[in-house]
Design an enzyme around this catalytic site. Structure first.
Site, PDB file in Angstrom:
ATOM      1  N   SER A 212      -6.693  -0.641   8.014  1.00  0.00           N
ATOM      2  CA  SER A 212      -8.050  -1.035   7.546  1.00  0.00           C
ATOM      3  C   SER A 212      -9.040  -1.476   8.646  1.00  0.00           C
ATOM      4  CB  SER A 212      -7.666  -2.428   6.777  1.00  0.00           C
ATOM      5  OG  SER A 212      -6.390  -2.668   6.169  1.00  0.00           O
TER       6      SER A 212
ATOM      7  N   GLU B 274      -0.007  -3.812  10.037  1.00  0.00           N
ATOM      8  CA  GLU B 274      -1.318  -3.570  10.953  1.00  0.00           C
ATOM      9  C   GLU B 274      -1.198  -4.235  12.197  1.00  0.00           C
ATOM     10  OE1 GLU B 274      -3.775  -1.809   9.874  1.00  0.00           O
ATOM     11  OE2 GLU B 274      -5.711  -2.624  10.339  1.00  0.00           O
TER      12      GLU B 274
ATOM     13  N   ASP C 181      11.113   3.676   5.255  1.00  0.00           N
ATOM     14  CA  ASP C 181      10.584   2.166   5.470  1.00  0.00           C
ATOM     15  C   ASP C 181      11.679   1.767   6.719  1.00  0.00           C
ATOM     16  OD1 ASP C 181      10.221  -0.925   5.739  1.00  0.00           O
ATOM     17  OD2 ASP C 181       8.740  -0.102   4.222  1.00  0.00           O
TER      18      ASP C 181
ATOM     19  N   ASN D 230      -6.660  -1.343  -2.503  1.00  0.00           N
ATOM     20  CA  ASN D 230      -5.564  -2.117  -3.355  1.00  0.00           C
ATOM     21  C   ASN D 230      -6.276  -2.646  -4.672  1.00  0.00           C
ATOM     22  OD1 ASN D 230      -3.214  -3.707  -3.996  1.00  0.00           O
ATOM     23  ND2 ASN D 230      -3.811  -5.160  -2.357  1.00  0.00           N
TER      24      ASN D 230
ATOM     25  N   HIS E 283      -7.773   6.081   3.962  1.00  0.00           N
ATOM     26  CA  HIS E 283      -8.190   4.553   3.693  1.00  0.00           C
ATOM     27  C   HIS E 283      -8.128   4.323   2.158  1.00  0.00           C
ATOM     28  CE1 HIS E 283     -10.032   0.385   4.179  1.00  0.00           C
ATOM     29  NE2 HIS E 283      -8.864   0.337   4.183  1.00  0.00           N
TER      30      HIS E 283
ATOM     31  N   MET F 136       0.780  -1.086   0.062  1.00  0.00           N
ATOM     32  CA  MET F 136       0.033  -0.059   0.104  1.00  0.00           C
ATOM     33  C   MET F 136       0.763   1.200  -0.039  1.00  0.00           C
ATOM     34  SD  MET F 136      -2.921  -1.120  -0.287  1.00  0.00           S
ATOM     35  CE  MET F 136      -4.063   0.457  -0.067  1.00  0.00           C
TER      36      MET F 136
HETATM   37  P1  NAI Z   1       2.995  -4.411   3.816  1.00  0.00           P
HETATM   38  O1  NAI Z   1       3.400  -5.682   4.861  1.00  0.00           O
HETATM   39  O2  NAI Z   1       2.871  -4.813   2.283  1.00  0.00           O
HETATM   40  O3  NAI Z   1       4.013  -3.176   3.947  1.00  0.00           O
HETATM   41  C1  NAI Z   1       4.278  -2.916   5.370  1.00  0.00           C
HETATM   42  C2  NAI Z   1       5.492  -2.154   5.234  1.00  0.00           C
HETATM   43  O4  NAI Z   1       5.800  -1.333   6.328  1.00  0.00           O
HETATM   44  C3  NAI Z   1       6.728  -2.881   5.065  1.00  0.00           C
HETATM   45  O5  NAI Z   1       7.425  -2.490   4.007  1.00  0.00           O
HETATM   46  C4  NAI Z   1       7.596  -2.999   6.443  1.00  0.00           C
HETATM   47  O6  NAI Z   1       8.946  -2.942   6.291  1.00  0.00           O
HETATM   48  C5  NAI Z   1       7.087  -1.455   6.895  1.00  0.00           C
HETATM   49  N1  NAI Z   1       7.391  -1.319   8.104  1.00  0.00           N
HETATM   50  C6  NAI Z   1       6.800  -2.085   9.160  1.00  0.00           C
HETATM   51  N2  NAI Z   1       7.080  -1.408  10.480  1.00  0.00           N
HETATM   52  C7  NAI Z   1       7.737  -0.094  10.006  1.00  0.00           C
HETATM   53  C8  NAI Z   1       8.190   0.933  11.039  1.00  0.00           C
HETATM   54  N3  NAI Z   1       8.202   0.865  12.144  1.00  0.00           N
HETATM   55  N4  NAI Z   1       8.789   1.615  10.199  1.00  0.00           N
HETATM   56  C9  NAI Z   1       8.836   1.845   8.831  1.00  0.00           C
HETATM   57  N5  NAI Z   1       8.408   0.801   8.035  1.00  0.00           N
HETATM   58  C10 NAI Z   1       7.835  -0.293   8.878  1.00  0.00           C
HETATM   59  O7  NAI Z   1       1.610  -3.812   4.297  1.00  0.00           O
HETATM   60  P2  NAI Z   1       0.272  -3.285   3.530  1.00  0.00           P
HETATM   61  O8  NAI Z   1      -0.439  -4.502   3.109  1.00  0.00           O
HETATM   62  O9  NAI Z   1       0.906  -2.493   2.386  1.00  0.00           O
HETATM   63  O10 NAI Z   1      -0.407  -2.631   4.678  1.00  0.00           O
HETATM   64  C11 NAI Z   1      -0.048  -1.412   5.250  1.00  0.00           C
HETATM   65  C12 NAI Z   1      -1.276  -0.829   6.187  1.00  0.00           C
HETATM   66  O11 NAI Z   1      -2.352  -0.690   5.005  1.00  0.00           O
HETATM   67  C13 NAI Z   1      -1.682  -1.808   6.991  1.00  0.00           C
HETATM   68  O12 NAI Z   1      -2.371  -0.770   7.962  1.00  0.00           O
HETATM   69  C14 NAI Z   1      -2.810  -2.427   6.231  1.00  0.00           C
HETATM   70  O13 NAI Z   1      -4.059  -2.560   7.053  1.00  0.00           O
HETATM   71  C15 NAI Z   1      -3.577  -1.373   5.405  1.00  0.00           C
HETATM   72  N6  NAI Z   1      -4.427  -1.752   4.227  1.00  0.00           N
HETATM   73  C16 NAI Z   1      -3.947  -2.562   3.420  1.00  0.00           C
HETATM   74  C17 NAI Z   1      -4.534  -3.029   2.321  1.00  0.00           C
HETATM   75  C18 NAI Z   1      -4.080  -4.109   1.460  1.00  0.00           C
HETATM   76  O14 NAI Z   1      -4.946  -4.694   0.305  1.00  0.00           O
HETATM   77  N7  NAI Z   1      -3.016  -4.955   1.558  1.00  0.00           N
HETATM   78  C19 NAI Z   1      -5.782  -2.361   1.884  1.00  0.00           C
HETATM   79  C20 NAI Z   1      -5.974  -1.188   2.588  1.00  0.00           C
HETATM   80  C21 NAI Z   1      -5.122  -0.758   3.761  1.00  0.00           C
END
Ligand code: NAI
Length: 661
Positions: free
Chosen positions: A422, A395, A340, A446, A443, A321
């Site tokens: 989410s 999350e 990141d 994806n 929000h 995201m």
């Molecule tokens: P993801 O797992 O693909 O990416 C998360 C990223 O955050 C990773 O690259 C990780 O290294 C980084 N990260 C973790 N802790 C960190 C920190 N303390 N400082 C800096 N970077 C850090 O997760 P995704 O799917 O992108 O989800 C991210 C957020 O978006 C979550 O809150 C999720 O609920 C929300 N979301 C996800 C959707 C989806 O379809 N995947 C849709 C809408 C919202």
């Protein structure tokens, strides 16, 4: 005083130069953007009368507004018409005016900068010449199909005559706006000029030189012939059926039909265009698609009056995201820093961004500029300069809170902290924040680049001005905002969950995956719920239905999905879920399903009804401001059949027996 200076006009300004060339400036009164209205057409007739009795050396239509030439016919005016009988006289009136322009005995030019769509292009097509700037905002197209209609001011005939049906019909079927250079290649315009060169001077030169009027090439003309049309029309119809059903969207089929029957007989095609338009105007699809247009305007208007100037965005979390949000914001012209916990994640996101820019940023200089705007920022140096910090990390409540404790003190005054969570409640995430009023949810869905809606989440302490600014941020990056109260599932996931759960129930009870998806598609959903679950990812589905479904439903979904997830069958992303996925598409054994029309209808109603009922509960819980907002959010967030006009609108009509099921 010249005869033209004496005309009393509100929406057009006339200027005749010393050599007798008349420049007709399009300047719709009290509107920022030019769109054609009845009042403008009445004045246009006065202008035509004046130049008919006082011939000029040449006449050039040019916009007085920097916002563009003409964006189309004013859709608000359509709402005044109730029936085909109402609209026909107005179509005839406009057509007479454009035909008179076409027959004027001196050269006429449309000098185009910015949008030239719908009725605007139809006016330009009635001129002898068209010249357009290569300005990034210049677009030429006939998008009426998006409103369930086709051009009604002679555009179907004039475009097919000018560039041949093979190119013209697809242009009308997609409603796509062409850039000036692409329009020139097709022969739609005669000359392109650079954005800052003198458009008026170029138009004047054309009127002076009077070159031969552009005509379709031999091959283009051949496509309009009696022999070629039936074959080409058949191919176009087959391709169109793959994207839309005639019973849902009759307009594209009417366009093909009009050209197939009359494509080599211009007077007849012109004559038949108006009744065909009027017939479409009365369809449920056109009425509902006009409603969708108004709903879209409603979403956009939420950011009106917001005092927030977005320049720099900082995104934390370069995963699916965050990486895509950062890329999208850079594409849309903002400076973006992407952070990141490790460089490797940022590198991955930047690589993905490059392929987005390659697809969406044109020409190559724009691609390069977008790349330069996306800055890798492992240490979070961009936080201090950012107008908004968007958090999209894992999350997890504690990890997110710990991040905010580090980030918030580094943010500048007035900057907004936004989470992409989410499911986590914003009041819990906000615990410990020093400026909770500056905290909201943004929000995204994806895949970010494909989905137009962003939910702007307000919670009890977020300032009203900050929520409005959130809506403006979303509008500024070219998406539709919907203001939503912080509550489980917000709107889109909340209404999708019961739909997905019902599909799993149906599957458990013996309906095949193909039948389920075919039934939902027959209703008008862009993809069926089984394919959608695979697209979302079965692990994410399990999580969403787990947080939003009843205990009983949770157990049923878990029993079905957990064994698949354990075998790494998570859907599209792992190559297999319910379906096997090849080249980004599910392998469906029997895409049409195996049911009788009655069974299809009954299964579709079974699948859709829980979604509709959840929408009513969302309203009862006052999660969104109005039923229209909810309808808009569900259409743009889930793809809910636009020609149905939105879930609540559809439910009301269905329950009153006023719509096809
Ligand atoms: P993801 O797992 O693909 O990416 C998360 C990223 O955050 C990773 O690259 C990780 O290294 C980084 N990260 C973790 N802790 C960190 C920190 N303390 N400082 C800096 N970077 C850090 O997760 P995704 O799917 O992108 O989800 C991210 C957020 O978006 C979550 O809150 C999720 O609920 C929300 N979301 C996800 C959707 C989806 O379809 N995947 C849709 C809408 C919202």
């Amino acid at each position: 005083m010249s005869v033209f200076a004496e005309l009393k006009l509100k929406h057009w300004r006339l200027e005749q130069d010393v050599d007798g060339f008349l420049f007709v400036y399009i300047n719709r009164a009290r509107e920022a953007v030019n769109s054609l209205s009845r009042a403008m057409l009445l004045e246009l007739e006065t202008i035509i009368d004046a130049v008919t009795s006082n011939p000029v050396e040449g006449l050039c239509f040019i916009s007085a507004k920097s916002s563009g030439f003409i964006a189309g016919f004013d859709i608000r005016e359509f709402d005044k018409f109730r029936s085909a009988a109402d609209i026909l006289p107005d179509l005839e009136y406009a057509n007479t005016a454009l035909s008179r322009i076409e027959k004027l005995p001196f050269p006429t030019v449309a000098a185009i900068d910015g949008f030239c769509m719908g009725g605007g292009l139809e006016l330009a097509l009635a001129c002898d010449y068209r010249v357009a700037t290569t300005n990034d905002k210049t677009r030429l197209g006939l998008p009426e199909v998006q409103l369930g209609l086709h051009p009604g001011f002679g555009g179907t005939m004039r475009l097919c005559r000018l560039i041949g049906g093979k190119d013209a019909v697809p242009l009308m079927l997609t409603g796509k706006g062409l850039r000036a250079s692409a329009a020139k290649r097709l022969g739609l315009i005669d000359q392109v000029v650079k954005p800052h060169s003198d458009l008026r001077w170029t138009a004047r030169k054309l009127m002076q030189r009077k070159p031969k009027k552009h005509k379709a090439t031999f091959t283009q003309t051949l496509t309009n012939s009696r022999l070629a049309r039936p074959i080409l029309a058949k191919i176009m119809e087959r391709a169109t059926r793959k994207k839309a059903r005639p019973e849902h969207y009759p307009a594209p089929f009417a366009i093909i039909d009009l050209w197939r029957k009359h494509g080599n007989n211009c007077p007849e095609m012109l004559k038949q265009e108006a009744p065909s338009f009027a017939k479409l105007f009365e369809t449920e699809a056109a009425t509902n698609l006009r409603r969708v247009f108004h709903l879209m305007e409603g979403l956009k208007s939420q950011s009106k009056g917001a005092k927030f100037d977005l320049k720099r965005v900082h995104v934390i979390g370069a995963g699916i995201m965050g990486g895509d949000i950062a890329a999208w914001c850079a594409l849309r012209g903002f400076e973006v820093t992407l952070q990141d916990r490790e460089q490797v994640y940022i590198d991955g996101a930047v690589k993905r961004a490059k392929s987005l820019f390659a697809k969406r940023a044109k020409p190559s200089s724009a691609r390069k500029a977008a790349g330069l705007r996306l800055i890798s920022d492992l240490n979070g140096d961009g936080i201090a300069r950012a107008d908004v910090v968007i958090e999209a990390i894992v999350e997890d409540l504690e990890i997110k809170r710990a991040l905010y404790a580090d980030v918030e003190p580094r943010m500048k005054k007035g900057a907004i902290l936004a989470t992409n969570t989410s499911a986590l409640p914003l009041d819990q995430l906000a615990e410990g924040l020093k400026r909770p009023g500056q905290f909201i949810g943004l929000h995204f869905f994806n895949p970010v680049a494909a989905l137009p809606l962003v939910e702007v989440i307000a919670w009890e302490k977020s300032k009203k001005s900050v929520v409005k600014a959130g809506c403006k941020i979303v509008s500024d990056i070219g998406k539709f905002p919907i203001e939503v109260k912080s509550a489980p599932g917000f709107v889109v996931n909340r209404v999708l969950a019961p739909y997905l759960i019902e599909a799993m129930h149906a599957h458990n009870e013996g309906s095949s995956m193909d039948d389920i998806d075919a039934a939902a598609e027959a209703f008008g959903m862009p993809v069926g719920p089984i394919e959608l679950a695979d697209q979302i990812g079965l692990d994410v589905c399990l999580h969403v239905t787990g947080t939003l479904g009843s205990d009983e439903n949770q157990a049923m979904v878990s029993k079905q999905l957990q064994p698949m997830i354990d075998k790494d069958k998570k859907g599209k992303k792992s190559g297999e879920g319910f379906y096997v996925w090849k080249k980004g598409k599910p392998v469906r054994k029997n895409p049409g399903g195996d049911m009788t029309p009655k069974a299809v209808e009954s299964l579709a109603q079974r699948l859709i009804s829980p979604l509709l009922e959840e929408c009513e509960r969302v309203m009862a819980d006052q999660i969104v401001a109005s039923e229209d907002m909810l309808d808009a959010g569900v259409i743009f967030g889930t793809g809910f059949a636009p020609f149905r006009g939105g879930p609540l609108h559809y439910k009301k009509q269905r329950d009153q027996g006023g719509t096809s099921q």
